[in-house]
Motif scaffolding. Sequence first.
Motif, PDB file in Angstrom:
ATOM      1  N   GLU A  84     101.803  40.838 -93.559  1.00 49.41           N
ATOM      2  CA  GLU A  84     101.563  42.270 -93.470  1.00 49.41           C
ATOM      3  C   GLU A  84     102.785  43.016 -93.991  1.00 49.41           C
ATOM      4  OE1 GLU A  84     100.807  45.551 -89.957  1.00 49.41           O
ATOM      5  OE2 GLU A  84     100.356  43.433 -89.588  1.00 49.41           O
ATOM      6  N   TYR A  85     102.538  44.075 -94.779  1.00 48.28           N
ATOM      7  CA  TYR A  85     103.620  44.872 -95.306  1.00 48.28           C
ATOM      8  C   TYR A  85     104.049  45.880 -94.244  1.00 48.28           C
ATOM      9  CZ  TYR A  85     106.243  48.146 -98.150  1.00 48.28           C
ATOM     10  OH  TYR A  85     107.227  48.958 -98.634  1.00 48.28           O
ATOM     11  N   VAL A  86     105.346  45.918 -93.968  1.00 48.90           N
ATOM     12  CA  VAL A  86     105.877  46.840 -92.976  1.00 48.90           C
ATOM     13  C   VAL A  86     106.855  47.771 -93.674  1.00 48.90           C
ATOM     14  CG1 VAL A  86     107.186  47.061 -90.839  1.00 48.90           C
ATOM     15  CG2 VAL A  86     105.650  45.109 -91.174  1.00 48.90           C
ATOM     16  N   ASP A  87     106.589  49.057 -93.579  1.00 49.41           N
ATOM     17  CA  ASP A  87     107.465  50.059 -94.161  1.00 49.41           C
ATOM     18  C   ASP A  87     108.676  50.205 -93.256  1.00 49.41           C
ATOM     19  OD1 ASP A  87     108.325  51.865 -96.010  1.00 49.41           O
ATOM     20  OD2 ASP A  87     107.165  53.547 -95.171  1.00 49.41           O
ATOM     21  N   PHE A  88     109.847  50.382 -93.823  1.00 50.43           N
ATOM     22  CA  PHE A  88     111.049  50.501 -92.984  1.00 50.43           C
ATOM     23  C   PHE A  88     111.876  51.681 -93.441  1.00 50.43           C
ATOM     24  CE2 PHE A  88     112.452  48.115 -96.628  1.00 50.43           C
ATOM     25  CZ  PHE A  88     113.754  48.532 -96.843  1.00 50.43           C
ATOM     26  N   GLU A  89     112.689  52.173 -92.508  1.00 54.65           N
ATOM     27  CA  GLU A  89     113.628  53.254 -92.813  1.00 54.65           C
ATOM     28  C   GLU A  89     115.028  52.745 -92.581  1.00 54.65           C
ATOM     29  OE1 GLU A  89     112.835  56.772 -90.593  1.00 54.65           O
ATOM     30  OE2 GLU A  89     110.712  56.786 -91.153  1.00 54.65           O
ATOM     31  N   GLU A  90     115.942  53.189 -93.426  1.00 51.73           N
ATOM     32  CA  GLU A  90     117.324  52.743 -93.304  1.00 51.73           C
ATOM     33  C   GLU A  90     117.999  53.560 -92.206  1.00 51.73           C
ATOM     34  OE1 GLU A  90     121.242  52.556 -96.115  1.00 51.73           O
ATOM     35  OE2 GLU A  90     119.274  52.293 -97.040  1.00 51.73           O
ATOM     36  N   ILE A  91     118.708  52.873 -91.311  1.00 55.12           N
ATOM     37  CA  ILE A  91     119.394  53.532 -90.206  1.00 55.12           C
ATOM     38  C   ILE A  91     120.855  53.664 -90.570  1.00 55.12           C
ATOM     39  CG2 ILE A  91     120.020  53.382 -87.780  1.00 55.12           C
ATOM     40  CD1 ILE A  91     117.519  51.672 -87.391  1.00 55.12           C
ATOM     41  N   ASP A  92     121.391  54.905 -90.368  1.00 54.96           N
ATOM     42  CA  ASP A  92     122.805  55.145 -90.675  1.00 54.96           C
ATOM     43  C   ASP A  92     123.697  54.760 -89.530  1.00 54.96           C
ATOM     44  OD1 ASP A  92     122.342  56.026 -93.233  1.00 54.96           O
ATOM     45  OD2 ASP A  92     121.919  58.071 -92.550  1.00 54.96           O
TER      46      ASP A  92
END
Length: 92
Positions: A84-92
């Motif tokens: 499954e493709y999981v979208d991610f966000e970069e954490i600062d």
Amino acid sequence: MEIHQAGPLNFLKTILIILFIYYAFKFLVRLFAPYLMKKMVNKMQQKAEEQFGNQQKENQVNVGETVIDKKPTKANKSNDSVGEYVDFEEID
């Protein structure tokens, strides 16, 4: 009835016969090897020319004719075995 005994003279005859056969074989190989190699190369060249000629005949196209070589592949093909493709966000 004569019985042959192993002696230095018979040993020398055997060695000379072996050497004669060896050098005769070596001479014959040098004599016939170029002919055999030439024949083998000509046969391989003829096969290659036949294969190349067959490809050229298949690839001939008349002027104005549209040719499609292969079916297009689907670019957006979903592969279920990958996961499954999981979208991610970069954490600062």
